[in-house]
Design an enzyme around this catalytic site. Structure first.
Site, PDB file in Angstrom:
ATOM      1  N   GLU A 285      -5.058   2.425  -3.449  1.00 53.15           N
ATOM      2  CA  GLU A 285      -3.707   2.369  -4.001  1.00 53.15           C
ATOM      3  C   GLU A 285      -3.242   0.920  -3.981  1.00 53.15           C
ATOM      4  OE1 GLU A 285      -0.783   5.035  -2.433  1.00 53.15           O
ATOM      5  OE2 GLU A 285      -2.179   6.737  -2.325  1.00 53.15           O
ATOM      6  N   ASN A 287       0.366  -0.769  -3.620  1.00 50.38           N
ATOM      7  CA  ASN A 287       1.749  -0.438  -3.290  1.00 50.38           C
ATOM      8  C   ASN A 287       2.675  -1.589  -3.663  1.00 50.38           C
ATOM      9  OD1 ASN A 287       1.725   2.204  -1.463  1.00 50.38           O
ATOM     10  ND2 ASN A 287      -0.114   1.014  -1.044  1.00 50.38           N
TER      11      ASN A 287
END
Length: 328
Positions: A285, A287
């Site tokens: 991911e 962020n």
């Protein structure tokens, strides 16, 4: 006489934060120490009138005191253009209300405010989907609404992680192995029977021994330490909110390579403070909304990440064309 630089912050209620872990507080303490005056807003304080971004701003003073870490003054309405910089630190969920707020912040940006992180980037860079822009950094990944495609991906890799695109804090993350009788139910649940996109990634076994590491980028450059979030014995998720334990470690060569692949692009698009989630050398991911990990790393190492973020903001402010003080 030069007026003090003014920094605003949009965040969740400051009285309800976790003092020991809150990264926004670390930034605010650093900004105040470097001479910024602080203004506090929550999402409901933002407004847009005839194209002008407005806010009910409250003077804010912060302290390194776990029993009394802030004081707020009376709210005063005004144009957000009165600010030099505005931190957008509202935690997900990244819902429609969050998107609406980025439009207001973008109008402030167009009026000369440095918004961190940049509103367009917050809208464009879904923290899971945006990994697709850096496939060389990621394990095999599928984003689909088709449950048969998800099933085929499971058969191809034998063990996968599946999760919603809008989740945070480890919510609704499932690990499935081939032959799992719950697989179809999980696909139905996450996609709403094919009505929503979900993400599937090849399971990375290093999550057990190395955890899920948060590599922080400040204006495209990596902080020299990562926070490895080690899952508990009863859980597979490397999320602090799900009970994982945060253990600091020095960056390795692969971490630095990943940062070099991703960091410059993010910095060029106005993303000053970003967290990469790295498992087994693969980014899972990116962020951008409200990355955390500052306080945990500052406690374990001689590094002041909040100061690094504010210094990066000061450099960006210094590089911008001069503008008249508000009201002049």
């Amino acid at each position: 006489m030069t007026r003090p630089k003014r920094l605003g912050v949009v965040m969740d209620p400051i009285g309800a934060i976790n003092y020991a872990k809150d990264s926004t507080l670390a930034m605010l303490l650093a900004a105040q120490a470097r001479g910024f005056t602080l203004s506090y807003l929550e999402l409901q304080d933002l407004a847009l009138r005839d194209g002008v971004a407005l806010g009910r701003m409250r003077p804010l003073t912060v302290r390194a005191d776990s029993a009394n870490w802030f004081t707020l003054g009376a709210p005063a309405p005004g144009a957000l253009s009165e600010l030099d910089c505005l931190l957008m630190r509202k935690d997900p969920p990244f819902d429609t209300e969050y998107i609406y707020s980025t439009y207001i912040l973008e109008r402030a940006e167009e009026a000369g405010v440095l918004v961190v992180n940049r509103p367009q980037g917050l809208r464009d860079m879904n923290e899971k989907v945006y990994t697709a822009w850096f496939p060389q950094c990621c394990a095999p990944t599928l984003i689909s609404r088709d449950m048969d495609d998800l099933g085929a991906f499971l058969r191809e890799h034998g063990k996968i992680v599946v999760k919603p695109l809008h989740g945070m804090g480890g919510r609704s993350i499932f690990v499935l192995a081939q032959g799992d009788l719950n697989a179809r139910v999980v696909f139905e649940t996450l996609t709403g029977y094919g009505a929503r996109f979900a993400m599937a990634q090849r399971y990375i076994p290093e999550i057990v021994t190395g955890g899920d590491s948060r590599v922080l980028l400040v204006d495209g450059e990596p902080v020299p330490f990562a926070l490895a979030r080690m899952p508990s014995a009863e859980d597979h998720r490397g999320n602090l909110a799900a009970g994982a334990k945060g253990v600091g470690r020095a960056l390795n060569e692969r971490d630095r390579w990943l940062a070099a692949q991703i960091g410059p692009t993010l910095a060029a698009r106005g993303m000053v403070f970003v967290g990469l989630d790295v498992i087994g050398g693969f980014v899972t991911e990116i962020n951008v909304t409200s990355p955390t990990g500052i306080r945990e790393l500052e406690k374990q190492f001689d590094v002041r990440i909040g100061e690094l973020v504010i210094a990066a903001i000061e450099r960006r402010l210094a590089a911008r064309p001069r503008r008249a003080a508000a009201g002049s």
